[in-house]
Design an enzyme around this catalytic site. Sequence first.
Site, PDB file in Angstrom:
ATOM      1  N   GLY A  14      92.630 -50.034  11.425  1.00 37.14           N
ATOM      2  CA  GLY A  14      92.342 -50.826  10.229  1.00 37.14           C
ATOM      3  C   GLY A  14      93.403 -51.863   9.950  1.00 37.14           C
ATOM      4  O   GLY A  14      93.876 -52.003   8.817  1.00 37.14           O
ATOM      5  N   THR A  16      93.378 -55.337  10.364  1.00 35.81           N
ATOM      6  CA  THR A  16      93.058 -56.764  10.265  1.00 35.81           C
ATOM      7  C   THR A  16      93.095 -57.308   8.843  1.00 35.81           C
ATOM      8  O   THR A  16      93.040 -58.524   8.648  1.00 35.81           O
ATOM      9  CB  THR A  16      91.666 -57.061  10.870  1.00 35.81           C
ATOM     10  OG1 THR A  16      90.672 -56.302  10.164  1.00 35.81           O
ATOM     11  CG2 THR A  16      91.641 -56.722  12.352  1.00 35.81           C
ATOM     12  N   THR A  40      84.964 -54.895  12.758  1.00 37.96           N
ATOM     13  CA  THR A  40      84.223 -55.903  13.519  1.00 37.96           C
ATOM     14  C   THR A  40      85.197 -56.937  14.069  1.00 37.96           C
ATOM     15  O   THR A  40      86.346 -57.036  13.622  1.00 37.96           O
ATOM     16  CB  THR A  40      83.187 -56.619  12.633  1.00 37.96           C
ATOM     17  OG1 THR A  40      83.873 -57.281  11.552  1.00 37.96           O
ATOM     18  CG2 THR A  40      82.188 -55.634  12.050  1.00 37.96           C
ATOM     19  N   ASN A  92      95.448 -46.021   9.239  1.00 38.50           N
ATOM     20  CA  ASN A  92      95.286 -46.785   8.007  1.00 38.50           C
ATOM     21  C   ASN A  92      93.829 -47.089   7.670  1.00 38.50           C
ATOM     22  O   ASN A  92      93.492 -47.315   6.509  1.00 38.50           O
ATOM     23  CB  ASN A  92      96.052 -48.104   8.124  1.00 38.50           C
ATOM     24  CG  ASN A  92      95.752 -49.039   6.973  1.00 38.50           C
ATOM     25  OD1 ASN A  92      96.206 -48.851   5.845  1.00 38.50           O
ATOM     26  ND2 ASN A  92      94.962 -50.077   7.236  1.00 38.50           N
ATOM     27  N   SER A 142      96.394 -42.312  -0.563  1.00 37.93           N
ATOM     28  CA  SER A 142      96.336 -43.103  -1.786  1.00 37.93           C
ATOM     29  C   SER A 142      96.937 -42.300  -2.925  1.00 37.93           C
ATOM     30  O   SER A 142      96.755 -41.070  -2.993  1.00 37.93           O
ATOM     31  CB  SER A 142      94.896 -43.467  -2.129  1.00 37.93           C
ATOM     32  OG  SER A 142      94.812 -44.052  -3.417  1.00 37.93           O
ATOM     33  N   TYR A 155      85.995 -40.753  -2.412  1.00 37.63           N
ATOM     34  CA  TYR A 155      87.217 -41.391  -1.904  1.00 37.63           C
ATOM     35  C   TYR A 155      88.434 -40.496  -2.154  1.00 37.63           C
ATOM     36  O   TYR A 155      89.258 -40.284  -1.258  1.00 37.63           O
ATOM     37  CB  TYR A 155      87.395 -42.741  -2.597  1.00 37.63           C
ATOM     38  CG  TYR A 155      88.648 -43.490  -2.200  1.00 37.63           C
ATOM     39  CD1 TYR A 155      88.725 -44.143  -0.969  1.00 37.63           C
ATOM     40  CD2 TYR A 155      89.750 -43.544  -3.049  1.00 37.63           C
ATOM     41  CE1 TYR A 155      89.871 -44.835  -0.598  1.00 37.63           C
ATOM     42  CE2 TYR A 155      90.897 -44.234  -2.683  1.00 37.63           C
ATOM     43  CZ  TYR A 155      90.951 -44.876  -1.469  1.00 37.63           C
ATOM     44  OH  TYR A 155      92.091 -45.560  -1.104  1.00 37.63           O
ATOM     45  N   LYS A 159      91.051 -38.786   0.608  1.00 33.87           N
ATOM     46  CA  LYS A 159      92.476 -39.106   0.635  1.00 33.87           C
ATOM     47  C   LYS A 159      93.344 -37.892   0.314  1.00 33.87           C
ATOM     48  O   LYS A 159      94.456 -37.751   0.849  1.00 33.87           O
ATOM     49  CB  LYS A 159      92.766 -40.241  -0.335  1.00 33.87           C
ATOM     50  CG  LYS A 159      92.183 -41.587   0.108  1.00 33.87           C
ATOM     51  CD  LYS A 159      92.733 -42.025   1.452  1.00 33.87           C
ATOM     52  CE  LYS A 159      92.332 -43.426   1.837  1.00 33.87           C
ATOM     53  NZ  LYS A 159      92.896 -43.849   3.136  1.00 33.87           N
TER      54      LYS A 159
END
Length: 245
Positions: A14, A16, A40, A92, A142, A155, A159
């Site tokens: 992750g 980008t 992507t 990440n 998180s 979520y 985490k």
Amino acid sequence: MSTELKGKRVLVTGGTRGIGRAIVLAFAAAGATVHTCGRTDGEAAAALRSELAEFGGEHTVHAADVADPARCRALVKATTAVLGGIDVLVNNAGVVSHRTLDELDGDEWSRVIDTNLRGTFEVTKAALPSMGEGGAIVNISSAVASVGMVARTHYTASKAAIYGFTRSLCKEAGPRGIRANVVAPGIIETDQAIGLTGEVRKRYEALAALGRLGTPEDVADVVLFLSGNAARFVSGQTIVVDGGI
């Protein structure tokens, strides 16, 4: 500039956008060779490749959705084929959505859990055989995992599970000289923060003892610390990077 990370072989999932992008660029600036991925191969990936080219070296940006176990294994295989091994792994990659429990269906629950938790498991399991003495694993969780948040049960669950995963992982990997730690960011200036209204932003800033939102670079610096020799006896720990909320 410290040279202790120079030549290290690093895999960041992750990488980008947002925090991940800052982590990738910080490692490259420190002289490491970084392989990373985005879901992507779009504009963000192309922009990151251009920035990494300025540092020289054989940095690579792959397209890989870590919610897919096969893609996780392929990512690690491609990385080790080029680098010959992995010294630092940063998990990440993650997704988030805003749904209360009565709005949350099983598909969305699975999408978040599969990306945030299973993705971490799959990449770590695939990478461990290529890691050796002095290796470091940093899992990005998180700060919300320890306090909860409305409309984030899925979520938060994903985490919070990273904490337990890492505590046990450090005990399994420790005899091989591999450390595992967690970084738990608070409210950080990423794409998600762009949509905050002025009033909400001020409220979040007031929550932090340091009176501001964090930056991706604030988180990246802690990741680099945990990856280097200065943290050689730190394992199984969670560092919360939230400015003192």
